[in-house]
Design a protein around this motif. Structure first.
Motif, PDB file in Angstrom:
ATOM      1  N   SER A  57       0.838  -1.203   0.000  1.00  0.00           N
ATOM      2  CA  SER A  57       0.000   0.000   0.000  1.00  0.00           C
ATOM      3  C   SER A  57       0.871   1.251   0.000  1.00  0.00           C
ATOM      4  CB  SER A  57      -0.908   0.010   1.229  1.00  0.00           C
ATOM      5  OG  SER A  57      -0.149   0.303   2.377  1.00  0.00           O
ATOM      6  N   ALA A  58       0.290   2.345  -0.510  1.00  0.00           N
ATOM      7  CA  ALA A  58       1.021   3.614  -0.576  1.00  0.00           C
ATOM      8  C   ALA A  58       1.487   4.032   0.819  1.00  0.00           C
ATOM      9  CB  ALA A  58       0.128   4.692  -1.193  1.00  0.00           C
ATOM     10  N   GLU A  59       0.620   3.828   1.797  1.00  0.00           N
ATOM     11  CA  GLU A  59       0.959   4.189   3.174  1.00  0.00           C
ATOM     12  C   GLU A  59       2.193   3.424   3.656  1.00  0.00           C
ATOM     13  OE1 GLU A  59      -1.513   5.556   5.838  1.00  0.00           O
ATOM     14  OE2 GLU A  59      -0.010   5.282   7.399  1.00  0.00           O
ATOM     15  N   ASP A  60       2.201   2.100   3.382  1.00  0.00           N
ATOM     16  CA  ASP A  60       3.339   1.286   3.811  1.00  0.00           C
ATOM     17  C   ASP A  60       4.621   1.693   3.100  1.00  0.00           C
ATOM     18  OD1 ASP A  60       1.882  -0.101   5.638  1.00  0.00           O
ATOM     19  OD2 ASP A  60       1.539  -1.857   4.380  1.00  0.00           O
ATOM     20  N   ILE A  61       4.513   1.954   1.780  1.00  0.00           N
ATOM     21  CA  ILE A  61       5.705   2.364   1.028  1.00  0.00           C
ATOM     22  C   ILE A  61       6.309   3.608   1.676  1.00  0.00           C
ATOM     23  CG2 ILE A  61       6.558   3.256  -1.163  1.00  0.00           C
ATOM     24  CD1 ILE A  61       4.255   1.626  -2.490  1.00  0.00           C
ATOM     25  N   CYS A  62       5.440   4.590   1.980  1.00  0.00           N
ATOM     26  CA  CYS A  62       5.941   5.823   2.584  1.00  0.00           C
ATOM     27  C   CYS A  62       6.576   5.546   3.927  1.00  0.00           C
ATOM     28  CB  CYS A  62       4.812   6.837   2.743  1.00  0.00           C
ATOM     29  SG  CYS A  62       4.325   7.525   1.179  1.00  0.00           S
ATOM     30  N   SER A  63       5.957   4.687   4.716  1.00  0.00           N
ATOM     31  CA  SER A  63       6.536   4.492   6.039  1.00  0.00           C
ATOM     32  C   SER A  63       7.852   3.704   5.939  1.00  0.00           C
ATOM     33  CB  SER A  63       5.513   3.895   7.012  1.00  0.00           C
ATOM     34  OG  SER A  63       5.685   2.544   7.161  1.00  0.00           O
ATOM     35  N   TYR A  64       7.966   2.771   4.988  1.00  0.00           N
ATOM     36  CA  TYR A  64       9.248   2.068   4.819  1.00  0.00           C
ATOM     37  C   TYR A  64      10.336   3.012   4.302  1.00  0.00           C
ATOM     38  CZ  TYR A  64       6.346  -2.147   5.127  1.00  0.00           C
ATOM     39  OH  TYR A  64       5.461  -3.103   5.537  1.00  0.00           O
ATOM     40  N   LEU A  65       9.949   3.856   3.323  1.00  0.00           N
ATOM     41  CA  LEU A  65      10.947   4.745   2.720  1.00  0.00           C
ATOM     42  C   LEU A  65      11.459   5.800   3.695  1.00  0.00           C
ATOM     43  CD1 LEU A  65       9.481   5.383  -0.845  1.00  0.00           C
ATOM     44  CD2 LEU A  65      11.622   4.233  -0.314  1.00  0.00           C
ATOM     45  N   THR A  66      10.642   6.136   4.685  1.00  0.00           N
ATOM     46  CA  THR A  66      11.060   7.182   5.616  1.00  0.00           C
ATOM     47  C   THR A  66      11.531   6.611   6.943  1.00  0.00           C
ATOM     48  OG1 THR A  66       8.774   7.440   6.338  1.00  0.00           O
ATOM     49  CG2 THR A  66       9.546   8.958   4.647  1.00  0.00           C
ATOM     50  N   SER A  67      11.670   5.293   6.995  1.00  0.00           N
ATOM     51  CA  SER A  67      12.123   4.670   8.229  1.00  0.00           C
ATOM     52  C   SER A  67      13.639   4.824   8.358  1.00  0.00           C
ATOM     53  CB  SER A  67      11.723   3.195   8.197  1.00  0.00           C
ATOM     54  OG  SER A  67      12.377   2.508   9.218  1.00  0.00           O
ATOM     55  N   LYS A  68      14.119   4.937   9.585  1.00  0.00           N
ATOM     56  CA  LYS A  68      15.558   5.112   9.814  1.00  0.00           C
ATOM     57  C   LYS A  68      16.336   3.861   9.422  1.00  0.00           C
ATOM     58  CE  LYS A  68      16.835   9.074  11.704  1.00  0.00           C
ATOM     59  NZ  LYS A  68      15.649   9.749  12.225  1.00  0.00           N
ATOM     60  N   THR A  69      15.806   2.697   9.786  1.00  0.00           N
ATOM     61  CA  THR A  69      16.493   1.447   9.478  1.00  0.00           C
ATOM     62  C   THR A  69      15.596   0.605   8.599  1.00  0.00           C
ATOM     63  OG1 THR A  69      15.519   0.223  11.294  1.00  0.00           O
ATOM     64  CG2 THR A  69      17.550   1.416  11.762  1.00  0.00           C
ATOM     65  N   LYS A  70      16.199  -0.334   7.882  1.00  0.00           N
ATOM     66  CA  LYS A  70      15.395  -1.162   7.001  1.00  0.00           C
ATOM     67  C   LYS A  70      14.597  -2.214   7.752  1.00  0.00           C
ATOM     68  CE  LYS A  70      17.739  -0.215   2.779  1.00  0.00           C
ATOM     69  NZ  LYS A  70      18.925  -0.435   2.005  1.00  0.00           N
ATOM     70  N   GLY A  71      14.900  -2.403   9.015  1.00  0.00           N
ATOM     71  CA  GLY A  71      14.175  -3.407   9.788  1.00  0.00           C
ATOM     72  C   GLY A  71      12.983  -2.837  10.529  1.00  0.00           C
TER      73      GLY A  71
END
Lengths: 300, 128
Positions: free
Chosen positions: A277-291
């Motif tokens: 989802s667009a929401e998830d993509i944004c939250s993954y892309l703006t997360s500090k770490t990939k985990g």
């Protein structure tokens, strides 16, 4: 025509850079969602565009002019947020009437109808309203002003869910009837994504993505399966997000630009491919770490 | 496709499929004007650009045609196009699945074709 043009826009508070050489253009009569985490610089960016703040370096043009202290920009722009200060001595009804005198396209009838619908008390004072009611009142001003550039910074904060839905519907109907350039900031993309045409995603004061909402929805794919298989598949592929989701299971998110062969390989490895989802993509892309948050609890 | 079928379809695809259904059940007739992108935007509560994309999908497939300044209209053979399109995409998906499964089970193509022929024959006889 572009209503907002930023080139290498930078804003510093003392030594800390809040906006890092950001460049983008917002086209006329589009609804753009400004999305980012807390502290990403959304409000600062919006205040610069609205002419409330000086920028430090680079260039910003609104209606082809520098917005700071600019009469043309002020007359054609409205900035709605939950820190709007209104005269303490005026009732809500008087505030509406006064607000109307500032804006050329002001629709007083609409303002009154919305005022009624949302059960605001004309004799009440702004300072005595609850947070949600203040947001509602401010948003009514934002809609009724019909400004060519309408900026709304977290307009629904404090509103209950019914009011949020009503407000977004009102915004859409107003936009269809009277198109204007709208910038809507929110950290809840899920809630606004259907309304948007474009998304500007920022992370730590930098532009992360600027694309149409439809491209954002296609931006990434998720793969889920046995950890070693996921590892095998994402070897040499850049991941946006990687997460353990239970006993020997992993979930990885990668850009949606894999070849048919690679997707076929994933299938052969028994991996399940999902949309993200667009929401998830944004939250993954703006997360500090990939985990993600799991990383914090991972002391092993 | 390889992407999971259960994943949500994009809204503009949903809108174009909804319009197709309206045409199939003849709520909107041939040579009749369809909803504008603004009407659809209000109906589905989405940005007009998204609704416009749904309309464009159908124009690309020649289900709709444009009258300059008047809007989009239903093509005379819209129903046939939609039926053909759905038949193709549905069968293609099933054949794809079938072939994939056959490869995984090491069923050779001749054997698979014989199976299809037999089943096809049986169904025809049942219906006769």
């Amino acid at each position: 025509m572009n209503v907002v043009v930023c080139n290498n826009l930078t804003k510093q508070y003392g030594r800390s850079k809040v906006i890092h050489s950001m460049s983008f253009q917002l086209a006329e009569n589009k609804i753009t969602g400004l999305i980012g985490r807390n502290g990403a610089g959304k409000t600062t960016l919006l205040k610069i565009i609205a002419g409330y703040l000086h920028h430090s370096s680079g260039d910003v043009q609104v209606f082809s002019e520098n917005p700071f202290n600019n009469l043309k920009v002020s007359a054609n722009t409205i900035f709605i947020d939950n820190e709007m200060s209104f005269s303490q001595g005026l009732t809500l009804k008087e505030l509406l009437e006064t607000a109307g005198s500032f804006y050329q396209n002001w629709d007083h009838d609409l303002a009154l109808r919305l005022f009624d619908y949302f059960s605001l008390d004309p004799k009440q004072f702004h300072g005595n309203l609850s947070k949600g009611m203040q947001s509602t009142f401010n948003s009514i001003i934002g809609l009724a002003a019909r400004c060519p550039l309408t900026i709304m910074d977290e307009p629904t904060s404090g509103m209950d869910s019914g009011t949020r839905k009503d407000f977004y519907r009102a915004l859409l109907k107003e936009y269809i009837a009277h198109p204007r350039t709208i910038i809507l900031s929110s950290h809840l993309l899920d809630e606004v994504e259907d309304l948007l045409e474009d998304v500007l995603l920022i992370k730590s004061g930098e532009k992360c993505l600027h694309l149409s909402i439809d491209s954002l929805r296609d931006y990434a794919i998720g793969v889920r399966g046995k950890t070693e298989k996921v590892q095998e598949w994402i070897d040499r592929i850049e991941t946006i997000h990687l997460q353990d989701i239970g006993a020997n299971l992993s979930y990885a998110v990668v850009k949606n630009d894999r070849s048919i062969k690679e997707l076929e390989d994933a299938r052969q490895l028994g991996l399940e491919i999902t949309s993200v989802s667009a929401e998830d993509i944004c939250s993954y892309l703006t997360s500090k770490t990939k985990g993600g948050i799991d990383h914090v609890f991972n002391r092993g | 496709m390889l992407i999971n079928a259960d994943s949500m379809k994009p809204i503009y695809v949903q809108i174009s499929e909804w319009l197709e259904n309206e045409i199939l059940n003849e709520t909107i007739q041939a040579d009749e004007k369809v909803y504008s992108q603004y009407q659809l935007a209000e109906m589905f509560n989405v940005n007009p650009a998204t609704a416009g994309k749904g309309i464009n999908l159908l124009a690309d497939d020649n289900v709709l045609y444009k009258k300059r300044g008047l809007g989009m209209f239903v093509a005379a053979d819209a129903r046939e196009i939609i039926l053909r399109k759905r038949k193709n995409s549905k069968l293609n998906t099933l054949v794809n699945e079938l072939a994939r499964e056959a490869v995984q089970l090491q069923v050779e193509v001749d054997e698979l074709v014989t199976m299809i022929k037999d089943t096809h024959q049986k169904i025809k006889e049942e219906q006769a």
